[in-house]
Every structure is written in C-alpha cells, then in structure tokens.
Design a protein around this motif. Structure first.
Motif, PDB file in Angstrom:
ATOM      1  N   UNK A 186     -12.319  -2.417  -4.698  1.00 29.04           N
ATOM      2  CA  UNK A 186     -12.953  -3.548  -4.600  1.00 29.04           C
ATOM      3  C   UNK A 186     -12.898  -3.987  -3.311  1.00 29.04           C
ATOM      4  N   UNK A 187     -14.067  -4.857  -3.087  1.00 27.71           N
ATOM      5  CA  UNK A 187     -14.109  -5.323  -1.763  1.00 27.71           C
ATOM      6  C   UNK A 187     -14.739  -6.749  -1.661  1.00 27.71           C
ATOM      7  N   UNK A 188     -14.398  -7.346  -0.961  1.00 29.62           N
ATOM      8  CA  UNK A 188     -15.163  -8.746  -0.552  1.00 29.62           C
ATOM      9  C   UNK A 188     -15.626  -8.891   0.947  1.00 29.62           C
ATOM     10  N   UNK A 189     -17.032  -9.028   0.979  1.00 30.74           N
ATOM     11  CA  UNK A 189     -17.367  -9.140   2.617  1.00 30.74           C
ATOM     12  C   UNK A 189     -18.085 -10.355   2.593  1.00 30.74           C
ATOM     13  N   UNK A 190     -17.574 -11.269   3.689  1.00 36.77           N
ATOM     14  CA  UNK A 190     -18.140 -12.579   4.213  1.00 36.77           C
ATOM     15  C   UNK A 190     -18.812 -12.401   5.446  1.00 36.77           C
ATOM     16  N   UNK A 191     -20.070 -12.825   5.761  1.00 33.11           N
ATOM     17  CA  UNK A 191     -20.725 -12.602   6.886  1.00 33.11           C
ATOM     18  C   UNK A 191     -20.187 -13.486   7.875  1.00 33.11           C
ATOM     19  N   UNK A 192     -19.834 -13.414   9.115  1.00 30.06           N
ATOM     20  CA  UNK A 192     -19.431 -14.523  10.052  1.00 30.06           C
ATOM     21  C   UNK A 192     -20.529 -14.817  11.009  1.00 30.06           C
ATOM     22  N   UNK A 193     -21.356 -13.782  11.502  1.00 28.03           N
ATOM     23  CA  UNK A 193     -22.511 -13.966  12.273  1.00 28.03           C
ATOM     24  C   UNK A 193     -23.559 -13.068  12.040  1.00 28.03           C
ATOM     25  N   UNK A 194     -24.583 -12.826  12.563  1.00 33.33           N
ATOM     26  CA  UNK A 194     -25.739 -11.937  12.398  1.00 33.33           C
ATOM     27  C   UNK A 194     -25.105 -10.446  12.144  1.00 33.33           C
ATOM     28  N   UNK A 195     -24.144  -9.893  12.954  1.00 34.44           N
ATOM     29  CA  UNK A 195     -23.894  -8.417  12.730  1.00 34.44           C
ATOM     30  C   UNK A 195     -22.371  -8.144  12.447  1.00 34.44           C
TER      31      UNK A 195
END
Length: 229
Positions: A186-195
């Motif tokens: 399982x994973x959780x991905x949180x965008x910090x900036x564009x890339x």
C-alpha cells in the motif's frame, strides 16, 4: 487511473525516480536507504510498465541486514472497456533471505472493476512459471533450485483523494507446490510541488516455505521523495 484516449493515441512516456529511508523486518529489524525508478509507456490499448528498486540496510554482528533488488515488467492489453490480457515478469535477487534468486513469468486475464478519473480497481488471474534458487549457505538445501508451474491471482487499485493526494495498494499471490508467496502493499503519495512528491509505502511478503531459522514474513516500509517525469 483512466486517461483521455487522445493523450495515448500516439504514445506517451511517463515515470518517476525515488530515494528515501527504509525500515525492514526480516530476520532482524533495521533502517537505512532505498531507491527506485519506474518507466511507463502507453499507446492506445497497450500499457507497459518497467520498474527497478533496491532495498539496503547495514547489518551488525548478529545480522547480515538486507541487500535486495527487484526488476519487474508489466504488460496489459485492453480487449474492451472492462476486460484485459496481462503479462508480467519479475526478477529478484536477495543476498541473505531464503531465496537468493527468483524469476517469475505470469500471464492471464483480468477485469477493470472501477476505471475513472478518480479511482481504479483491477483483478486478474492466470498461470505462470517460477525459477527459484536457495542460498549456498542454506542449512537445509544449499544451492537448491526449483522450476515449477504456478498460479497467480491479484487485485490492485488506487484512488485520488484530492488533486495532490493519492492512495493505492494491492494483493498478489503466487501459488506453487514448493512455496506460496503472498505480497500485500500500500502507498500514500502527497504532491509537494509540480514534479516532487512525498511517498509513504509498505510491503508485506509471506513465504509459506523458508529455510530453517528464517522468518516467514518480510516487511519493507519506506519514506521517500519522488520525482515525476
């Protein structure tokens, strides 16, 4: 996630690279670094994904630590909006676990239970082949290798909670006479900036047959920075 049909008509590349910290529990518990890269190519009904990852932790006087790398290639062809054909190949090399080398080749049929801009859920099953080789220092079967037919089943999904937050995971089982491996992740991905994104992911692996003194389960938990391209 579902994509606009026009965006993949002429082919589209994407991918990500990551580096971070890893917490492992195999025969012992330790923490160190991990890295990986994923490449994807989509063109109309075809979906290709190749990935390489490493897991490394330093050992101590009583533990060799973890030194493992994994390479995978997944192929999917959409027969319709609901059904697809899949194939995947996986190679694992582990310096210290029961199985020093494993090669898996699997193919079969699957279905898209959910396929939207916000969420996806796939299931699939099929036959496969597995080659495995034990460590030379194995107390039970040193350097012993197995070639066998296996049965594979999996369920995989993800969900876009907000524009910058995504969760996902799945379960895969590879059943064989010599060993059955069940992998949950399982994973959780949180965008910090564009890339750039922060990813927290965990993988639990259970082998039904292991060498004497080895743990049946393995846990790999990582916190990493991901660069999307």
């Amino acid at each position: 996630m579902a994509k606009d049909e026009d965006s993949t008509a002429s082919g589209e590349f994407s991918g990500d690279a990551k580096v971070g910290f890893i917490y492992t529990k195999t025969d012992e518990t330790s923490m160190s670094v991990n890295s990986g890269v994923t490449l994807k190519y989509e063109e109309q009904l075809w979906h290709h994904t190749a990935a390489f990852s490493t897991y490394y932790t330093r050992g101590n006087d009583s533990d060799d630590g973890t030194n493992k790398n994994k390479t995978t290639y997944d192929l999917k062809y959409d027969m319709s909006e609901t059904f697809f054909i899949f194939g995947n190949a996986k190679y694992e090399h582990d310096q210290f676990a029961t199985y020093r080398e494993q090669i898996l080749l699997v193919s079969g049929f699957g279905a898209n239970l959910i396929d939207s801009e916000k969420a996806s859920l796939d299931i699939g099953a099929g036959p496969g082949y597995r080659y495995s080789k034990r460590q030379r220092f194995d107390d039970d079967l040193p350097n012993h290798s197995e070639d066998e037919m296996i049965a594979n089943i999996f369920i995989e999904g993800d969900s876009k909670i907000t524009d910058g937050l995504e969760i996902g995971g799945g379960v895969r089982m590879d059943y064989g006479d010599s060993n059955t491996t069940t992998t949950t992740h399982g994973y959780l991905k949180n965008k910090l900036m564009e890339s750039l994104s922060l990813m927290i992911d965990a993988e639990y692996i259970y082998n039904s047959v292991v060498a004497s003194g080895k743990a049946h389960d393995e846990i790999y938990s990582t916190i990493s920075l991901n660069y999307d391209f």
